[in-house]
Design an enzyme around this catalytic site. Structure first.
Site, PDB file in Angstrom:
ATOM      1  N   VAL A  59      15.871  49.301   4.622  1.00  0.00           N
ATOM      2  CA  VAL A  59      16.118  50.740   4.602  1.00  0.00           C
ATOM      3  C   VAL A  59      17.568  51.038   4.967  1.00  0.00           C
ATOM      4  O   VAL A  59      18.212  51.883   4.344  1.00  0.00           O
ATOM      5  CB  VAL A  59      15.134  51.489   5.535  1.00  0.00           C
ATOM      6  CG1 VAL A  59      15.457  52.977   5.571  1.00  0.00           C
ATOM      7  CG2 VAL A  59      13.697  51.278   5.066  1.00  0.00           C
ATOM      8  N   CYS A  60      18.113  50.320   5.939  1.00  0.00           N
ATOM      9  CA  CYS A  60      19.518  50.525   6.344  1.00  0.00           C
ATOM     10  C   CYS A  60      20.461  50.168   5.199  1.00  0.00           C
ATOM     11  O   CYS A  60      21.444  50.873   4.948  1.00  0.00           O
ATOM     12  CB  CYS A  60      19.846  49.702   7.586  1.00  0.00           C
ATOM     13  SG  CYS A  60      18.835  50.108   9.020  1.00  0.00           S
ATOM     14  N   ASP A  61      20.156  49.095   4.524  1.00  0.00           N
ATOM     15  CA  ASP A  61      20.918  48.660   3.354  1.00  0.00           C
ATOM     16  C   ASP A  61      20.888  49.766   2.294  1.00  0.00           C
ATOM     17  O   ASP A  61      21.937  50.192   1.797  1.00  0.00           O
ATOM     18  CB  ASP A  61      20.302  47.358   2.824  1.00  0.00           C
ATOM     19  CG  ASP A  61      20.949  46.849   1.559  1.00  0.00           C
ATOM     20  OD1 ASP A  61      20.798  47.490   0.497  1.00  0.00           O
ATOM     21  OD2 ASP A  61      21.580  45.790   1.607  1.00  0.00           O
TER      22      ASP A  61
END
Length: 166
Positions: A59-61
């Site tokens: 999700v951060c990516d």
């Protein structure tokens, strides 16, 4: 305080919750070259501050890639992604993923940003997922503390908030 969970488990956020209308609190983080960066460094610009637990997660990516793409169309807006990742890891990740429109910043040294914006997860020493828009006069115009740290933020609302702050 915002009620946040991480993988379904409640966590404790350290610091003061930031609200729309507040003056953005000052902080000190590290750039990829280990130089110190503060809110003052981007004074006079609208800032989209994207907060992620770690760039090396799905999700951060995706969040960082999305704001990197959006940044190309936002004109004179500074897009900052802040995490607890080491500056070296952030630099490696950006290089491997072609991230050029977002400045990644590390809060690993002092957790200064995490405490100032109320996103430091006490139990994990990670930052909770959040989005802040700060106008050119350092006023907070948009805040999203994502209730479940493994969920995506509201990208469209954040982009609209940036456009409204210009």
């Amino acid at each position: 305080m915002a009620s946040i969970t991480f993988k379904g488990n409640p966590v404790t956020l350290v610091g003061k919750e930031v609200q729309v209308g507040d003056q953005a609190p000052e902080f000190k983080v590290l750039a990829n070259d280990l130089s110190e960066v503060s809110l003052e460094n981007s004074k006079g610009s609208v800032r989209l501050i994207s907060v992620v637990p770690s760039l090396d997660t799905g999700v951060c990516d995706a969040q960082t890639r999305r704001f990197n793409e959006e940044a190309a169309n936002l004109g004179d807006v500074k897009v900052l992604t802040i995490s607890m990742d080491l500056p070296f890891a952030q630099k490696r990740w950006c290089g491997a993923n072609g991230i050029e429109n977002v400045q990644t910043l590390s809060d690993h040294r002092d957790a200064s940003f995490g405490e100032a914006f109320g996103v430091l997860i006490k139990e994990l020493r990670l930052l909770a997922r959040a989005i802040f828009v700060v106008d050119s006069e350092n006023k907070v115009t948009y805040v999203e503390y994502v209730s479940e740290a493994t969920n995506h933020p509201d990208y469209e609302a954040a982009i609209e908030a940036v456009k409204a702050a210009k």
